[in-house]
Design a protein around this motif. Sequence first.
Motif, PDB file in Angstrom:
ATOM      1  N   ILE C   9       0.762  -1.186   0.086  1.00  0.00           N
ATOM      2  CA  ILE C   9       0.038   0.063  -0.105  1.00  0.00           C
ATOM      3  C   ILE C   9       0.819   1.026   0.129  1.00  0.00           C
ATOM      4  O   ILE C   9       1.894   1.177   0.548  1.00  0.00           O
ATOM      5  N   GLY C  43      -4.034  -2.227  -4.463  1.00  0.00           N
ATOM      6  CA  GLY C  43      -5.194  -1.447  -5.136  1.00  0.00           C
ATOM      7  C   GLY C  43      -5.007  -1.443  -6.446  1.00  0.00           C
ATOM      8  O   GLY C  43      -6.317  -0.776  -7.034  1.00  0.00           O
ATOM      9  N   ASP C  92     -10.688  -0.347   0.001  1.00  0.00           N
ATOM     10  CA  ASP C  92      -9.553  -0.314   0.847  1.00  0.00           C
ATOM     11  C   ASP C  92      -9.460  -1.260   1.669  1.00  0.00           C
ATOM     12  O   ASP C  92      -8.566  -2.070   2.251  1.00  0.00           O
ATOM     13  N   ALA C  96      -7.115  -4.554   2.597  1.00  0.00           N
ATOM     14  CA  ALA C  96      -6.560  -5.135   3.782  1.00  0.00           C
ATOM     15  C   ALA C  96      -6.676  -6.308   4.297  1.00  0.00           C
ATOM     16  O   ALA C  96      -6.024  -7.245   4.674  1.00  0.00           O
ATOM     17  N   LEU C 102       0.572  -6.313   5.574  1.00  0.00           N
ATOM     18  CA  LEU C 102       0.663  -5.149   4.772  1.00  0.00           C
ATOM     19  C   LEU C 102       1.886  -4.498   4.844  1.00  0.00           C
ATOM     20  O   LEU C 102       2.618  -4.301   5.913  1.00  0.00           O
ATOM     21  N   THR C 111      -3.761   5.313   2.290  1.00  0.00           N
ATOM     22  CA  THR C 111      -3.028   4.250   2.994  1.00  0.00           C
ATOM     23  C   THR C 111      -3.271   4.149   4.460  1.00  0.00           C
ATOM     24  O   THR C 111      -3.054   2.891   4.892  1.00  0.00           O
ATOM     25  N   GLU C 114      -6.055   1.960   4.919  1.00  0.00           N
ATOM     26  CA  GLU C 114      -5.660   0.492   5.120  1.00  0.00           C
ATOM     27  C   GLU C 114      -4.961   0.132   6.128  1.00  0.00           C
ATOM     28  O   GLU C 114      -5.207  -1.131   6.726  1.00  0.00           O
TER      29      GLU C 114
END
Lengths: 171, 171, 171, 171
Positions: C9, C43, C92, C96, C102, C111, C114
């Motif tokens: 991300i 994404g 988002d 996740a 992540l 971000t 997420e």
Amino acid sequence: MKRAQIGVIGYNSGSLPIKSKTLDLAYEVGGIIAKKNAILVCGGLGGVMEYSCKGAKDNNGFTIGIVPQEDYSSANQYCDAVICTGIGLSRDFIVAYSSDGLISVGGGVGTLIELCVGYIVKKPMVSISDSGGISDDYGGKYLDERKRILIEKIKSPLEAVEYILKKNGLQ
Amino acid sequence: MKRAQIGVIGYNSGSLPIKSKTLDLAYEVGGIIAKKNAILVCGGLGGVMEYSCKGAKDNNGFTIGIVPQEDYSSANQYCDAVICTGIGLSRDFIVAYSSDGLISVGGGVGTLIELCVGYIVKKPMVSISDSGGISDDYGGKYLDERKRILIEKIKSPLEAVEYILKKNGLQ
Amino acid sequence: MKRAQIGVIGYNSGSLPIKSKTLDLAYEVGGIIAKKNAILVCGGLGGVMEYSCKGAKDNNGFTIGIVPQEDYSSANQYCDAVICTGIGLSRDFIVAYSSDGLISVGGGVGTLIELCVGYIVKKPMVSISDSGGISDDYGGKYLDERKRILIEKIKSPLEAVEYILKKNGLQ
Amino acid sequence: MKRAQIGVIGYNSGSLPIKSKTLDLAYEVGGIIAKKNAILVCGGLGGVMEYSCKGAKDNNGFTIGIVPQEDYSSANQYCDAVICTGIGLSRDFIVAYSSDGLISVGGGVGTLIELCVGYIVKKPMVSISDSGGISDDYGGKYLDERKRILIEKIKSPLEAVEYILKKNGLQ
């Protein structure tokens, strides 16, 4: 405490021309929901959604439009509150989940999706007879072989609203 | 560059018993998708989803399951990748949007929702003949009066996959 | 059986200029994910998402882009598979949820969302040191007073990927 | 025509104990929203959501709870209408999108997500001073380096509500 919430589903404006009889039925359904002191829930856009909201507002009701967009600019002018989902057409699930019962007036494939969701969670559902489209195609039927719940076919808007209220023990 | 992604939709396990013939068809469809080097996309759970994934894996394919839950524990064991949506059954929209075409094998009302979404965005769609349920009910038909796109009715899994690929200019 | 899925991300292209150092780090992270035989999840758009996908593809990895749109036309060209959610930026959550851990490289408020979702469901999370933006602001911190799970601050992309794999019992 | 909709966000009940001062502030905010004839929008659950709804109902307001679940059984008893999203915690996006402005009272990482969404679409946002948690951490700040819109830090619930209304040209 949550008030009764009745969903009205059917044609959006813009793709096919909608018969004035269908829009009149939508207006009438909205008016009765208001008179019964229930909140009208719908997809917030044009056509059947708009006419049912107008019917409710002309009878001092309260209307909620659950729109696909992130903002409320697409909502019809008869929504007291607009829920901006930002999740596109999958907001159809939210319309069905957020209704204590669904009344369909005409409608295309989006209406069919809402009926399918209502069927999955066993919401009381009514299609108004002779309102066209999906409502005429599926009134009196089950949506799959499991026969979870029947879509009732009712001619009178008053009886349709009363059916939903009764099934929720509210009348 | 994105590879071809073909969606397989149909009965989940657990509610009604599924005929072994239907599961065999699902397995066969999955195997052909793999042989054609396309990615199999599905709802990631049991029944037709599981058997089509198994068919793909037995033929060295790649499978993606798009599940309703926030975690991957409900996914069938033949998914190479699991997309955990956390949005419940409205993930049906994502299954349809994420497929270059849909092949239905049997199925109940959830399958009907996925076909409706495919119909809205005009995805090529095939129902496998004699696979039962929704697939038999809607094969050869349009989902509403706008007649946006027909659900093709095809008997052979090979021809079904080739139909989707051709409609995407990939064969 | 599901393969390891690691989420990358960070900045999308288009709003602020992104430092080449940040994009190099994203590329490097993607390459290591591929070498470790994990699937790269992101994404699906530009900037850090695109560079990490390119890094993975240059190392024979497999990449999945989970895009906001209903179709795949906005996805970067290094996605092997595109999940078209049609639910806008609330995708988002799906990025996740669909990651076993992540890794953040730079990034703005998307971000941060997420990371918040990862924090709620206690995913292992790493921010790459000196990659800018949200990653520098939140590395080594908890996201609220409940201190559910720390965002680790790690300089080396290799160690970042190994951290996620170890936390999943995969190395 | 849509009425003003003001979102109240903050702690849910159940994880950490919430100070009575924070709940009093939430109650007060709800009451003022009602007196200003705006609709109170919130996540529909406990804690700050419940107290703000109670404040609104004690002042003859109208309240909408947008819950994660498919049904309304988790909603607090002070919601006039419940929107059942069925999309889990990603309903945070809908709470923010559906508000003409957001007022935060305490809060954890879920509240931070709602502020992030408000920041993306540039909603007027206020955090109530000394209400704890995320509200104290982020009041007076921007959420990323793009500095799209500041989260105002305001002590008085009355001024907070008036700030949102003014920014919408409603007072």
